[in-house]
Write a protein that holds these residues in place. Sequence first.
Motif, PDB file in Angstrom:
ATOM      1  N   ASP A  22       0.853  -1.190   0.000  1.00 41.41           N
ATOM      2  CA  ASP A  22       0.000   0.000   0.000  1.00 41.41           C
ATOM      3  C   ASP A  22       0.882   1.231   0.000  1.00 41.41           C
ATOM      4  OD1 ASP A  22      -2.907   0.987   1.930  1.00 41.41           O
ATOM      5  OD2 ASP A  22      -1.794   2.015   0.362  1.00 41.41           O
ATOM      6  N   HIS A 129     -16.085  -2.066  -4.390  1.00 41.74           N
ATOM      7  CA  HIS A 129     -14.999  -1.078  -4.279  1.00 41.74           C
ATOM      8  C   HIS A 129     -14.974  -0.418  -2.901  1.00 41.74           C
ATOM      9  CE1 HIS A 129     -12.080   1.959  -5.675  1.00 41.74           C
ATOM     10  NE2 HIS A 129     -11.874   1.118  -6.687  1.00 41.74           N
ATOM     11  N   SER A 130     -15.133  -1.195  -1.876  1.00 45.48           N
ATOM     12  CA  SER A 130     -15.129  -0.678  -0.513  1.00 45.48           C
ATOM     13  C   SER A 130     -13.729  -0.274  -0.068  1.00 45.48           C
ATOM     14  CB  SER A 130     -15.672  -1.736   0.450  1.00 45.48           C
ATOM     15  OG  SER A 130     -15.456  -1.359   1.796  1.00 45.48           O
ATOM     16  N   ARG A 131     -13.648   0.823   0.691  1.00 46.14           N
ATOM     17  CA  ARG A 131     -12.369   1.238   1.276  1.00 46.14           C
ATOM     18  C   ARG A 131     -11.989   0.378   2.472  1.00 46.14           C
ATOM     19  NH1 ARG A 131      -9.790   5.875  -0.009  1.00 46.14           N
ATOM     20  NH2 ARG A 131     -10.847   7.348  -1.408  1.00 46.14           N
ATOM     21  N   TYR A 177      -7.981   0.805  -4.330  1.00 46.88           N
ATOM     22  CA  TYR A 177      -7.047   1.793  -3.768  1.00 46.88           C
ATOM     23  C   TYR A 177      -5.644   1.222  -3.552  1.00 46.88           C
ATOM     24  CZ  TYR A 177     -11.642   3.707  -2.806  1.00 46.88           C
ATOM     25  OH  TYR A 177     -12.946   4.123  -2.933  1.00 46.88           O
ATOM     26  N   SER A 179      -4.859  -1.015  -1.588  1.00 44.05           N
ATOM     27  CA  SER A 179      -4.710  -1.305  -0.158  1.00 44.05           C
ATOM     28  C   SER A 179      -4.839  -2.806   0.084  1.00 44.05           C
ATOM     29  CB  SER A 179      -5.782  -0.544   0.625  1.00 44.05           C
ATOM     30  OG  SER A 179      -5.638  -0.761   2.008  1.00 44.05           O
ATOM     31  N   ASP A 236     -15.323   3.872  -9.426  1.00 43.70           N
ATOM     32  CA  ASP A 236     -16.021   3.157  -8.366  1.00 43.70           C
ATOM     33  C   ASP A 236     -17.369   2.647  -8.911  1.00 43.70           C
ATOM     34  OD1 ASP A 236     -13.870   4.088  -6.934  1.00 43.70           O
ATOM     35  OD2 ASP A 236     -14.982   5.634  -5.882  1.00 43.70           O
TER      36      ASP A 236
END
Length: 282
Positions: A22, A129-131, A177, A179, A236
Amino acid sequence: MSAGFSAILSLMFLPPLLFDIDFNLIKHDIGQAIPAYVSSLWTVDPDGPKITSATTTSTTTVSNTPKLVALTFDDGPYGTSTEKILSILESEHAPATFFLIGKNAEKFPDLVKRMYADHDDVGNHSYGHSRGLADETSVDFSSDVDMAENAIIKAAGRNTGGNSGNTAHPTLYRPPYGSLSQTMTDVLKAKGYRTILWDIDTDDWDAEHISTSNIIDRIRKGLKPGSIILLHDGRDTHINYPRQNTIDAIKPVIDGLRAEGYEFVTVTELMARLGIEDTTVR
């Protein structure tokens, strides 16, 4: 020794092609040290930087590396913008890799079918597309992967059995992202996925501030054999988000890179031809 400098030393043997980490978290910890370090990899060694597979001991200098490049598109399928991008790629005979959001695949199944018909790579980019995926338990994250995978398979209209020509089962995963947690890494590996990041980020999703010229310039400055370019055919799960900056950049990028001797390939082909078996570096 400062914590920042120690962090840089700990990365000294990571391959410059695919950093399965990340970047946002690293930048937060050590400021701009990472971009400076990455840049130095391509200028200090007179014999050329090394690309190293995470699961093998072999290395290849960039000077001897085939001039391959992979265009990748995130967040689709996305209606008209994805249609236009596919049409350009088809007319230019340039394969690409699309990382699909499950919810969007459900909305535009015909575009998913078209990607497979064009022999593009189709990867999993989560269901919504969740953070928060990096904070989820293995059970919850595994469920999200499965939901996206099933949506892609259903949209493609293919089953998961039989030979490779009769399956839409994605084997590439790109985390939203960029991540990635250890839990995510473990789940994806158990499911047979390869996690794919990028080495050229165009920031094209920011249509308000990033123009077509900005996209082309970022690709030109970051390009090297084996590059994976991050672009977006969607945003998104937004609706009607402008993608014209990206659409207008594709043909000039294809023409310009081919003029420099580059060949466009899917991520799967790039990995196979460069002998990269696993992109996970942790």
